[in-house]
Design an enzyme around this catalytic site. Structure first.
Site, PDB file in Angstrom:
ATOM      1  N   SER A   1       0.833  -1.209   0.000  1.00 39.08           N
ATOM      2  CA  SER A   1       0.000   0.000   0.000  1.00 39.08           C
ATOM      3  C   SER A   1       0.865   1.256   0.000  1.00 39.08           C
ATOM      4  O   SER A   1       1.898   1.300   0.661  1.00 39.08           O
ATOM      5  CB  SER A   1      -0.876   0.041   1.251  1.00 39.08           C
ATOM      6  OG  SER A   1      -1.779  -1.014   1.221  1.00 39.08           O
TER       7      SER A   1
ATOM      8  N   CYS B   1       2.765   2.640  -2.300  1.00 41.05           N
ATOM      9  CA  CYS B   1       4.089   2.579  -2.933  1.00 41.05           C
ATOM     10  C   CYS B   1       4.010   2.879  -4.427  1.00 41.05           C
ATOM     11  O   CYS B   1       4.940   2.585  -5.168  1.00 41.05           O
ATOM     12  CB  CYS B   1       4.715   1.209  -2.728  1.00 41.05           C
ATOM     13  SG  CYS B   1       5.215   0.919  -1.043  1.00 41.05           S
TER      14      CYS B   1
ATOM     15  N   LYS C   1       1.188   1.980  -6.488  1.00 43.84           N
ATOM     16  CA  LYS C   1       0.476   0.959  -7.259  1.00 43.84           C
ATOM     17  C   LYS C   1      -0.621   1.574  -8.137  1.00 43.84           C
ATOM     18  O   LYS C   1      -0.609   1.398  -9.362  1.00 43.84           O
ATOM     19  CB  LYS C   1      -0.117  -0.048  -6.281  1.00 43.84           C
ATOM     20  CG  LYS C   1      -0.684  -1.284  -6.908  1.00 43.84           C
ATOM     21  CD  LYS C   1      -1.177  -2.174  -5.783  1.00 43.84           C
ATOM     22  CE  LYS C   1      -1.849  -3.411  -6.251  1.00 43.84           C
ATOM     23  NZ  LYS C   1      -2.595  -4.030  -5.143  1.00 43.84           N
ATOM     24  N   THR C   2      -1.547   2.292  -7.513  1.00 40.47           N
ATOM     25  CA  THR C   2      -2.630   2.880  -8.314  1.00 40.47           C
ATOM     26  C   THR C   2      -2.059   3.896  -9.303  1.00 40.47           C
ATOM     27  O   THR C   2      -2.510   3.980 -10.445  1.00 40.47           O
ATOM     28  CB  THR C   2      -3.707   3.516  -7.406  1.00 40.47           C
ATOM     29  OG1 THR C   2      -4.150   2.524  -6.489  1.00 40.47           O
ATOM     30  CG2 THR C   2      -4.901   4.002  -8.204  1.00 40.47           C
TER      31      THR C   2
ATOM     32  N   ASP D   1      -5.943  -3.543  -8.049  1.00 40.82           N
ATOM     33  CA  ASP D   1      -5.654  -4.145  -6.741  1.00 40.82           C
ATOM     34  C   ASP D   1      -5.465  -5.666  -6.723  1.00 40.82           C
ATOM     35  O   ASP D   1      -4.547  -6.136  -6.080  1.00 40.82           O
ATOM     36  CB  ASP D   1      -6.769  -3.760  -5.749  1.00 40.82           C
ATOM     37  CG  ASP D   1      -6.357  -3.934  -4.304  1.00 40.82           C
ATOM     38  OD1 ASP D   1      -5.164  -3.772  -4.001  1.00 40.82           O
ATOM     39  OD2 ASP D   1      -7.220  -4.237  -3.460  1.00 40.82           O
TER      40      ASP D   1
ATOM     41  N   ARG E   1       9.568   0.220  -1.790  1.00 40.63           N
ATOM     42  CA  ARG E   1       9.745   1.627  -1.468  1.00 40.63           C
ATOM     43  C   ARG E   1      10.990   1.714  -0.614  1.00 40.63           C
ATOM     44  O   ARG E   1      10.975   1.371   0.563  1.00 40.63           O
ATOM     45  CB  ARG E   1       8.527   2.114  -0.680  1.00 40.63           C
ATOM     46  CG  ARG E   1       8.547   3.570  -0.371  1.00 40.63           C
ATOM     47  CD  ARG E   1       7.380   3.960   0.516  1.00 40.63           C
ATOM     48  NE  ARG E   1       7.442   5.381   0.735  1.00 40.63           N
ATOM     49  CZ  ARG E   1       6.602   6.262   0.200  1.00 40.63           C
ATOM     50  NH1 ARG E   1       5.598   5.866  -0.532  1.00 40.63           N
ATOM     51  NH2 ARG E   1       6.759   7.541   0.425  1.00 40.63           N
TER      52      ARG E   1
ATOM     53  N   ALA F   1      -7.941   7.965   3.903  1.00 45.97           N
ATOM     54  CA  ALA F   1      -9.273   8.277   3.342  1.00 45.97           C
ATOM     55  C   ALA F   1      -9.330   7.766   1.898  1.00 45.97           C
ATOM     56  O   ALA F   1      -8.302   7.691   1.219  1.00 45.97           O
ATOM     57  CB  ALA F   1      -9.515   9.782   3.378  1.00 45.97           C
TER      58      ALA F   1
HETATM   59  C1  SPV Z   1      -4.763  -2.128   0.439  1.00 45.81           C
HETATM   60  O1  SPV Z   1      -4.414  -1.522   1.460  1.00 45.81           O
HETATM   61  O2  SPV Z   1      -4.015  -2.903  -0.154  1.00 45.81           O
HETATM   62  C2  SPV Z   1      -6.099  -1.914  -0.110  1.00 45.81           C
HETATM   63  C3  SPV Z   1      -7.089  -1.281   0.717  1.00 45.81           C
HETATM   64  O3  SPV Z   1      -6.355  -2.338  -1.199  1.00 45.81           O
HETATM   65  S1  SPV Z   1      -7.809  -2.404   1.787  1.00 45.81           S
HETATM   66  O4  SPV Z   1      -9.092  -2.774   1.245  1.00 45.81           O
HETATM   67  O5  SPV Z   1      -7.960  -1.749   3.044  1.00 45.81           O
HETATM   68  O6  SPV Z   1      -6.982  -3.573   1.889  1.00 45.81           O
HETATM   69 MN    MN Z   2      -4.878  -3.790  -1.847  1.00 43.66          MN
END
Ligand code: SPV
Ligand code: MN
Length: 634
Positions: free
Chosen positions: A279, A281, A283-284, A298, A428, A396
C-alpha cells in the site's frame, strides 16, 4: 434437488423476508445458498432480510437505504456521497484478523495471523449471536472476475450495512444471474458482516468485539463490529484470502496486483503488465499512468489458459487512497472525482460547509471547519494526547466504478483475461533498489525480488507508520496458507507456460543525500516503456549481479520522446549504480524474516539468499561499494 420449501430454514426465512425477496432466493434453486442465508439469519437475528437480484431497482434500494440509515450522506454533487468509519476503524485491523486453520497447520503459519479453526469459529459465532437485531440484513450476490468465465468465483454476502452493499455494487460485478446459471453444488464464497452496535453517528462501537475471521476450510468469512471496507466488504480482502488458498490448492494464482497495459502508439501495440506494490508505494499511480490503459488496480487472478499466462482484474471498481490525488499528479482520477452525476462514495475526508469533500494533498485550500472522521472538525483540533487531528485521514478513500475512467482498457471484461507480458514488483526504499531491474529468470525473480520486497508501513493498516517491514509479493497480509508453499506455488505456476513473462523490480523512491527524490513522479512511465521495449526485444541491457538494467542511451531517448526532457548521464549513473551494502543488508533481513516467520520455507531458498550474499560480498572486494552500470559481467 429437495424443494426448498421443505427446508428446515424455510419457515424462518418466510417470516423474515417479503414474498418477493423469498421468491428471488428460492428461484435460484440453490440449496447451499438457502442454507447459508437460513443459518446466519437464525444466528444473527436480523428483523428482516432483503434479497437482491441484479436489477437497478435493487441497487437503488441499497443506495437509498444507505442514506436513510445515515451510513452515507449526500454531497453537493449529484451521485456523490460521504461515508465515515469510526475514529479507530480507519484501516485494516491485523490484530482482529485471523486465518482459521486446523490445529496441525497453526505452527506452520508463522507470521500469517492464524488461529485454530474450531476455537475461532466458536468465538466469532458467539459474537454474531443476535448481532443484527433491530436491523435489516441484505443478501447480495456478486462475482469475482468476469461472470461465466474460467476465472469467475461466485460470492454471496450477508450484511446489515447498506454502505457495504453499496460499495460492493460499485466494486464488483453483479452475480445473481451468474448464480442462476451455476451447476448444482458449484462452489461459492460466503461472507457474513455486521457493523454491530452503532453510536449516534452510525459508527461501530464495540471494537473490542471486532473480528475478521477467515475459515479457510469452508471458504466463509465472518466479520463483526467494523465498517472500514478493507475489514467489511467481503469481496475485497476477505475473498482475496480465500482465493489465495483456493488457488494454491488448484494450481493458479491470486495476487495483490494491478493489471494495466502500456500503450506504444508508434508501434500500434498494447502490452499488459501486472504489478504488486505494498500500500502507498505507487500501485494505483502506475495502473493509472497518463497515456496508458487501466484494467484493475488491486487484485489479479492468473491462470494458464492453453499455455498462455492470462490475467483478469477481479474487481469492477476502485477503492483507492484519495490522499495526494490532485490535478497534477493524478489528473484522470481527479477529474473523475469532480464529475457530477457519477456514483462515488468518499470516505473519511473533510466535508466542508459547502458540503463538498476535501482531502490531504488535494492541491486546493480546505475549509477551517467541517465534519470529518473525528466528528466535528476545526483547525487546531487535537486528540486526548494533544496531538493535532488532521482534517482528513491519510487512509481516506474514494469508491467508484472502473467504467467511469476514460482510460479503461477495452480488454477489461474479456472472459479469458488478458495475456500478461511482464510482472512488476515495486517496493519503497530510498537507498537500495534501482528504478527498474529485470530478473534473469522467473525463479530468481520470485526469490530475489518478490520475496525480498519490503516497505515502510503506511496508514492502510492500523498501527505505527513508517516502519520497514518485509512484504513478500506485497501480499503478506493476505497469504492464507504457509508462506513456503505459497512461494513454491508462485514458482511452479509457470510450468507449462510457453512464454514466461519477465519479472521487473521497480523502486520510485530513491533519494539523494539531502533526502530529495532523484526523479519526478511521472518518471515511472519511462521505466515501464523501457520494459515494454525489452519485452519486444528492441533494447539491450547491462548485466548486474541480480539481473539486467537499462542502457543510458535508451532511457535518454525515452525521456526525450515522452517528456521532451534531457535525461543526464550523471543522473542515470546515480540512479542505476548497484548498491552492494544495502542489498546485502536487504537480503540478510529477508533471511531473518523467513527464518523466524516461515517455518515451512524450503532450505533451497535460504541457500539462494545466502549464496547471493556471498557473491555480493566478494564483489565488494573487486568493485568497492557500488558497481557502475556496465561494469559487471558474469
Ligand atoms: C490495500 O491496502 O491494499 C487496499 C485497501 O487495497 S484495503 O481494502 O484496506 O486492503
Ligand atoms: Mn490492496
Amino acid at each position: 434437488m429437495p424443494k426448498l420449501d421443505q427446508n428446515h430454514f424455510a419457515p424462518l426465512l418466510k417470516s423474515k423476508m417479503s414474498p418477493e425477496s423469498y421468491r428471488k432466493l428460492t428461484d435460484l434453486e440453490n440449496e447451499a445458498l438457502f442454507n447459508f442465508v437460513g443459518e446466519y439469519t437464525e444466528l444473527c437475528e436480523p428483523d428482516s432480510v432483503y434479497m437482491c437480484d441484479d436489477s437497478n431497482e435493487d441497487a437503488e434500494y441499497i443506495r437509498e437505504n444507505s442514506l436513510k440509515t445515515r451510513e452515507e450522506k449526500p454531497l453537493t454533487k449529484k451521485g456523490h456521497t460521504i461515508h465515515y468509519d469510526g475514529y479507530n476503524d480507519q484501516g485494516r485491523a491485523p490484530g482482529a484478523t485471523k486465518n482459521l486453520v486446523s490445529k496441525e497447520l497453526v505452527p506452520l503459519m508463522g507470521a500469517l495471523l492464524a488461529k485454530e479453526r474450531e476455537e475461532g469459529l466458536a468465538e466469532v459465532r458467539e459474537i454474531l449471536k443476535g448481532i443484527m437485531k433491530g436491523k435489516e440484513a441484505i443478501v447480495k450476490l456478486s462475482c469475482e472476475g468476469p461472470t461465466r468465465s474460467p476465472f469467475s468465483i461466485a460470492c454471496a454476502q450477508i450484511t446489515d450495512s447498506f454502505y457495504v452493499g453499496h460499495s460492493e455494487d460499485l466494486l464488483y460485478r453483479r452475480g445473481y444471474d451468474h448464480f442462476r446459471l451455476m451447476a448444482p453444488g458449484e462452489r461459492f464464497f460466503r461472507f457474513v458482516h455486521s457493523a454491530g452496535r452503532l453510536d449516534e453517528n452510525g459508527n461501530s462501537i464495540e471494537l473490542d468485539k471486532r473480528r475478521i475471521y477467515q475459515d479457510l476450510d469452508d471458504y466463509i468469512v465472518l466479520s463483526t463490529n467494523n465498517q472500514y471496507a478493507g475489514n467489511s466488504v467481503g469481496l475485497k480482502k476477505h475473498s482475496m484470502r480465500l482465493s489465495i488458498k483456493l488457488a494454491g490448492t488448484e494450481g493458479w494464482l491470486c495476487e495483490h496486483m494491478f493489471v494495466m497495459s502500456v500503450q506504444n502508439e508508434k508501434k500500434g501495440r498494447s502490452t499488459c503488465f501486472c504489478g504488486a506494490f505494498p500500500s502507498a508505494c505507487g500501485k494505483t499511480a502506475t495502473a493509472m499512468l497518463p497515456g496508458e490503459k487501466i484494467i484493475g488496480d488491486d487484485i489479479a487472478y492468473f491462470r494458464n489458459i492453453n499455455g498462455e499466462f492470462r490475467a483478469v482484474n477481479v474487481e469492477n471498481g476502485i477503492f483507492g487512497i484519495i490522499k495526494d490525488v490532485n490535478a497534477v499528479d493524478d489528473p484522470l482520477i481527479f477529474k473523475t472525482l469532480q464529475t457530477p452525476g457519477l456514483e462515488i462514495i468518499f470516505s473519511n475526508v473533510l466535508t466542508g460547509p459547502d458540503n463538498e469533500p476535501y482531502w490531504q494533498g488535494m492541491g486546493v485550500s480546505h475549509p477551517k471547519k467541517g465534519w470529518s472522521f473525528s466528528g466535528d472538525w476545526f483547525e487546531g483540533k487535537t486528540d486526548d494526547k494533544g496531538v493535532p487531528i488532521p482534517y482528513a485521514h491519510s487512509n481516506a478513500r474514494y469508491t467508484l466504478r472502473l467504467g467511469y475512467l476514460e482510460n479503461i482498457d477495452p480488454a477489461f471484461d474479456d472472459k479469458n483475461g488478458v495475456p500478461v507480458k511482464g510482472i512488476i514488483y515495486g517496493g519503497r526504499d530510498s537507498d537500495t533498489s534501482v528504478p527498474i531491474e529485470e530478473s534473469t529468470d522467473w525463479k530468481s525473480g520470485i526469490i530475489l525480488k518478490a520475496c525480498t520486497l519490503e516497505s515502510e508501513t503506511t496508514s492502510a493498516v492500523i498501527g505505527q507508520e513508517g516502519v520497514l517491514a518485509p512484504q513478500p509479493m506485497a501480499n503478506l497480509d493476505f497469504i492464507s496458507y504457509p508462506i513456503g508453499a505459497y512461494i513454491a506455488n508462485n514458482i511452479k505456476f509457470v510450468e507449462g507456460i510457453e512464454k514466461v513473462p519477465p519479472i521487473y523490480a521497480v523502486n520510485y523512491f530513491l533519494r539523494d543525500e539531502k533526502g530529495q527524490f532523484l526523479t519526478h513522479k511521472l518518471a515511472k512511465k519511462v521505466w515501464l516503456h523501457w520494459a515494454e521495449q525489452r519485452i519486444h526485444k528492441e533494447v539491450g541491457a547491462y548485466r548486474t549481479p541480480l539481473g539486467f538494467i537499462p542502457k543510458y542511451e535508451d532511457l535518454k531517448a525515452l525521456f526525450a520522446e515522452i517528456f521532451a526532457e534531457d535525461f543526464s548521464e550523471g543522473l542515470y549513473r546515480e540512479l542505476f549504480k548497484f548498491r552492494i551494502d544495502p542489498w546485502i543488508a536487504k537480503i540478510s533481513r529477508a533471511v531473518r524474516f523467513y527464518y523466524h516467520n516461515a517455518p515451512d520455507c524450503p532450505k533451497e531458498y535460504f541457500q539462494i539468499w545466502k549464496s547471493t550474499v556471498h557473491k555480493l560480498t566478494a564483489l565488494k572486494e573487486r568493485h568497492g561499494k557500488f558497481i557502475e552500470p556496465g561494469a559487471y559481467s558474469e
